[in-house]
Design an enzyme around this catalytic site. Structure first.
Site, short mmCIF file in Angstrom:
data_model
loop_
_atom_site.label_atom_id
_atom_site.label_comp_id
_atom_site.label_asym_id
_atom_site.label_seq_id
_atom_site.Cartn_x
_atom_site.Cartn_y
_atom_site.Cartn_z
N ARG A 24 1.04 -1.39 -0.07
CA ARG A 24 0.25 0.27 -0.18
C ARG A 24 0.91 0.76 -0.38
O ARG A 24 0.21 2.04 -0.95
CB ARG A 24 -1.28 0.21 1.20
CG ARG A 24 -1.94 1.26 1.30
CD ARG A 24 -2.83 0.43 1.94
NE ARG A 24 -2.59 1.63 3.73
CZ ARG A 24 -3.76 0.42 4.83
NH1 ARG A 24 -4.86 0.37 5.00
NH2 ARG A 24 -2.75 0.52 6.00
N LYS B 259 -2.61 6.26 1.95
CA LYS B 259 -2.73 6.83 3.43
C LYS B 259 -1.87 7.83 3.29
O LYS B 259 -0.82 8.35 4.14
CB LYS B 259 -2.27 5.05 3.82
CG LYS B 259 -3.18 5.91 5.90
CD LYS B 259 -2.89 4.47 5.71
CE LYS B 259 -3.71 4.85 7.61
NZ LYS B 259 -4.51 4.89 7.37
N GLU C 111 -16.69 6.36 4.64
CA GLU C 111 -15.56 5.95 4.65
C GLU C 111 -16.09 6.62 6.79
O GLU C 111 -16.37 7.46 6.52
CB GLU C 111 -14.22 6.14 4.83
CG GLU C 111 -13.28 5.69 6.11
CD GLU C 111 -12.35 5.71 4.61
OE1 GLU C 111 -11.88 4.90 3.86
OE2 GLU C 111 -10.58 6.15 5.65
C1 COI Z 1 -4.84 2.76 11.45
O1 COI Z 1 -6.31 2.04 11.58
O2 COI Z 1 -3.64 1.97 12.07
C2 COI Z 1 -5.30 3.90 11.03
O3 COI Z 1 -4.20 3.83 10.47
C3 COI Z 1 -5.90 5.14 11.45
C4 COI Z 1 -5.30 5.89 12.56
C5 COI Z 1 -5.18 6.85 12.26
C6 COI Z 1 -5.26 5.76 14.26
#
Ligand code: COI
Length: 356
Positions: free
Chosen positions: A101, A202, A238
């Protein structure tokens, strides 16, 4: 408040066991930073390849005020977890998925990522260096946060001349404190992502835009916010930090990964587990009307794991969903956590043992 070091011995650990654990109140873990001993740092300079990377003491980093990440948000992060099993092993859940990813996100943000092999090897090294901080079995997990950020100075809008790949860790417990299901508020005003944007990777920049909605919702007593699609405002997308599923009859549905939602690794895993036990899983647009008529709603994410949704509030409607012992969400949660914690042997190659 994050749990901090404690002065007296934990009654749950024998003195021999205590030697292998950091001084943490394991029963009080939350999803909050507990700094560990070491982090991993590797650098990439334009025209070269990534440096080998090294484990260094955890601490602040020095960065140019003109760094790409600070000025233009050129950065990605990942999240994955390490678990300690009852028989004393330390395992990772699907780390290669995070590595892949990051490759896709780096391409979208014009950065050079570490190779998937370097990513996974770096995660292993970081966890092993911090092994005292991996919670005892059943007490939580070591959350691993890889970052790929533009640390080189860049004044005009362009890709930074240097990137840093950094991994730090923190022992964590549940993301939401309440043991009951979530009470979601549908945000019909702010949008999280739009077609052609970065909602599907991300990017660090995807998260601060949700804060305004989240703060407002929390101040009205909600646990989290559900966003709608930017194009029509009719489909669910989401939650602020995780993916969403609905159940109606034998069909589990979740919005498609067509660029505006994150392709969650837990999302992918739960879809597979639901299929394994006979549910039909559909990745498709899910309208807000369908959400309001669903039997169950639940959300998934690395930090969240799998959490049932108790209620959804949209306009003047407040819908309550099935949760508890008999719910599919409870069954899937157990299936997933049994695999992750090594209670059940997994034949899909999802767990990577890094202790041997
Ligand atoms: C995760 O679930 O690893 C995330 O990236 C959420 C995070 C923003 C707390």
């Amino acid at each position: 408040m994050a749990p901090c070091a404690h002065s007296s011995s934990s009654p749950l650990l024998t003195s021999k066991e205590e030697e292998k654990y950091a001084d943490v109140k394991w029963d009080e873990l939350e999803f909050a930073l507990v700094p560990t001993d070491y982090m991993y740092v590797a650098k990439y300079k334009q025209g070269e390849s990534f440096s080998e990377g090294e484990i260094v003491p955890y601490g602040d980093i020095s960065i140019s005020p003109c760094a790409g990440i600070l000025n233009y948000g050129q950065g990605l992060f990942e999240g994955l977890k390490a678990y300690r099993t009852e028989d004393g092993r330390i395992t990772l859940f699907r780390p290669e998925e995070n590595a892949l990813r990051m490759q896709i996100g780096a391409d979208r943000l014009c950065m050079t990522p570490p190779s998937p092999d370097q990513f996974v090897e770096a995660v292993k090294q970081t966890v092993l260096a911090n092994n005292k901080w991996v919670p005892p079995p059943g007490k939580g997990a070591l959350y691993i946060r890889p970052l790929l950020i533009g640390t080189g100075a860049i004044l005009g809008v362009a890709s930074a001349p240097e990137y840093t790949f950094l991994i730090y860790t923190s022992p964590v417990g549940n993301y939401h404190k309440a043991s009951s299901g979530l009470n979601l508020k549908v945000d019909d005003k702010h949008r999280r992502a739009h077609s052609g944007g970065t909602g599907g990777v991300k990017s660090c920049t995807n998260y601060s835009p949700v804060l305004k909605s989240l703060v407002e919702a929390k101040s009205s007593g909600f646990s989290d916010v559900l966003f709608l699609d930017a194009a029509t405002g009719k489909n669910i997308e989401e939650i602020s930090t995780c993916n969403i599923f609905i159940l109606k009859g034998n069909i589990v549905s979740t919005p498609p990964t067509s660029g505006t939602i994150l392709p969650g690794i837990t999302r992918k895993t739960i879809s597979e587990l639901a299929r394994d036990i006979g549910y039909q899983v559909q990745e498709r647009d899910v309208s807000i009307d369908e959400l309001l008529e669903a039997e169950e709603v639940f959300c998934t994410g690395t930090a969240m794991v799998l959490k049932a949704v108790d209620t959804v509030t949209f306009d003047d409607k407040n819908i309550k969903y099935k949760t508890g012992e008999e719910a599919l969400s409870t069954k899937l949660h157990l299936m997933l956590t049994n695999i992750q914690t090594g209670v059940v042997e997994n034949n899909k190659g999802w767990m990577v043992d890094i202790s041997s």
